[in-house]
Design an enzyme around this catalytic site. Structure first.
Site, mmCIF file in Angstrom:
data_model
loop_
_atom_site.group_PDB
_atom_site.id
_atom_site.type_symbol
_atom_site.label_atom_id
_atom_site.label_comp_id
_atom_site.label_asym_id
_atom_site.label_seq_id
_atom_site.Cartn_x
_atom_site.Cartn_y
_atom_site.Cartn_z
ATOM 1 N N ARG A 142 -8.411 18.932 5.064
ATOM 2 C CA ARG A 142 -9.201 19.262 3.878
ATOM 3 C C ARG A 142 -10.537 19.870 4.280
ATOM 4 N NH1 ARG A 142 -8.491 13.316 1.802
ATOM 5 N NH2 ARG A 142 -6.264 13.285 1.347
ATOM 6 N N GLU A 198 -8.167 -2.299 5.178
ATOM 7 C CA GLU A 198 -8.076 -2.190 3.730
ATOM 8 C C GLU A 198 -7.102 -3.218 3.150
ATOM 9 O OE1 GLU A 198 -8.405 2.300 2.502
ATOM 10 O OE2 GLU A 198 -7.516 2.190 4.509
ATOM 11 N N ASN A 203 0.864 -1.176 0.000
ATOM 12 C CA ASN A 203 0.000 0.000 0.000
ATOM 13 C C ASN A 203 0.906 1.232 0.000
ATOM 14 O OD1 ASN A 203 -1.744 2.116 0.556
ATOM 15 N ND2 ASN A 203 -2.920 0.997 2.081
ATOM 16 N N ARG A 244 -2.491 -1.607 -3.743
ATOM 17 C CA ARG A 244 -3.506 -0.563 -3.691
ATOM 18 C C ARG A 244 -3.180 0.473 -4.759
ATOM 19 N NH1 ARG A 244 -3.505 4.767 -0.201
ATOM 20 N NH2 ARG A 244 -5.652 5.460 -0.487
ATOM 21 N N HIS A 284 -11.687 5.703 -0.799
ATOM 22 C CA HIS A 284 -11.798 4.809 0.369
ATOM 23 C C HIS A 284 -12.637 3.578 0.040
ATOM 24 C CE1 HIS A 284 -11.176 8.548 3.155
ATOM 25 N NE2 HIS A 284 -10.012 7.963 2.894
#
Length: 375
Positions: free
Chosen positions: A215, A356, A8, A65, A154
């Site tokens: 953000r 994940e 990842n 990923r 996501h």
């Protein structure tokens, strides 16, 4: 034996996981890639160091990923030269992440010839969005020319957590409607109907939607024009402002919810406001997604904030009792994967640790089974 290595590659790190079937054998991470006085010079070097340090006996596949698959990739795929070219062509949509993902893939392919390499895309889970959810109301020719649409992110987390939610509440996945809330430094919500994403808060980029660590989330586009015309900020300066100096950080100077909660408890008004803004945004998305789904079986919190910030969970769902959504304070204060709503609640409220990498490993095993690798 079905051993899978998961790589990842983030913007400045590489996390790796080593699985035998569903069992995690080992894990690690290389941080501060490319930083002065930090880790390796680049992602390729980091991946070489990881591969050199591992005993990969029995390796059957490598799962990677990849952040952005555009409209082309709706499923995990076996990587060949054509796939690499396509991922490279999507760099304009994910300029910070797809290059790092590509570097990891290229090193792994060279170091492990004959081993199937599988790309698992963050955006893939959301390719089931209906066109009414994915389409922005701008000139269609312009949108088509520049690939402007909602992609969502996501995806591997929302896929894993929605599946685990169905298991936790004892319902068939194909019959379970879930609102998943991935709340970390990056944050997104998704409405999942029977295993299919039908709405998600992030859009063409990970900037849209919920308030995040740095953000802004949802913002009137006029703010951008105003900053350009009246403030004289460049496009790059506005990009930096909204992605790196907004969200919790912009409101408090701290991007870590733990610090925000501590300062709020001490009576800091800026932290109190940031907390309220953060939770109010989540409440609005939960209500909207409830309306879209029509029936909701569970609302599930995951990722760093979602799993560990009990005050956020309570405040984000406060006032939704008429929708059958309530949180039991004692259960909310607990730990681990669990249901935190009262017994007999109309809608289960759950906390589930996201994984994940485990989702990537599962997908890699499925794709690599019987795969023929064309070098």
């Amino acid at each position: 034996m079905s051993r899978v290595l998961v790589l990842n590659c983030g913007s400045s790190s590489v996390k790796w996981r080593w699985y035998d079937g569903d069992e995690l054998l080992d894990r690690g991470a290389v941080e501060r890639i490319g930083e002065s006085g930090g880790g390796p010079a680049d992602h390729g070097t980091a991946v070489r160091e990881i591969l050199t340090g591992l005993d990969l006996a029995g390796l059957t596949a490598v799962g990677h990923r990849v952040v952005h698959g555009g409209r082309r990739f709706g499923e995990p795929v076996l990587i060949d030269d054509a796939v690499l070219t396509a991922i490279r062509g999507l760099i304009p949509l994910a300029p910070l992440h797809n290059p790092a993902n590509l570097a990891g893939i290229e090193v792994a392919r060279a170091a492990l010839p004959g081993i199937p390499q599988v790309a698992v895309f963050d955006t893939a889970f959301h390719t089931t969005l209906p066109e009414s959810a994915a389409t922005y109301a701008i000139d269609r020719a312009t949108a088509d020319r520049y690939g402007i649409r909602r992609y969502g992110f996501h995806g591997t987390s929302h896929a894993y957590v929605s599946r685990r939610t169905a298991e936790l509440i004892g319902r068939p996945y194909a019959e379970t409607n879930t609102i998943t809330l991935h709340l970390g430094n990056g944050a997104s919500a998704a409405a999942v109907a029977g295993g299919r994403s039908v709405a998600t808060s992030m859009g063409m980029s990970p900037l849209e939607g919920l308030v995040m660590g740095t953000r802004s989330g949802d913002l009137d586009p006029t703010v951008i024009f105003h900053l350009r015309r009246e403030g004289g900020l460049s496009v790059d300066e506005i990009d930096d402002l909204l992605n790196h100096r907004s969200g919790l950080y912009g409101l408090t100077g701290a991007n870590d919810m733990r610090e925000v909660l501590a300062r709020r408890a001490d009576g800091d008004p800026a932290a109190a406001l940031a907390f309220d803004v953060y939770c109010r945004r989540i409440t609005g998305y939960v209500g909207a997604y409830y309306a879209l789904l029509g029936r909701v079986d569970a609302v599930t919190f995951t990722a760093g904030v979602g799993e560990h910030a009990a005050p956020v969970r309570a405040a984000a769902l406060a006032g939704l009792e008429r929708l059958g959504i309530t949180v039991d304070p004692e259960r909310n204060a607990g730990h681990g994967d669990r249901v935190i709503s009262p017994d007999g609640g109309e809608v289960a409220v759950c906390v589930i640790g996201t994984d994940e990498e485990r989702e990537i490993a599962r997908a890699a095993r499925e794709v690599a089974g019987g795969a023929q690798v064309d070098r």
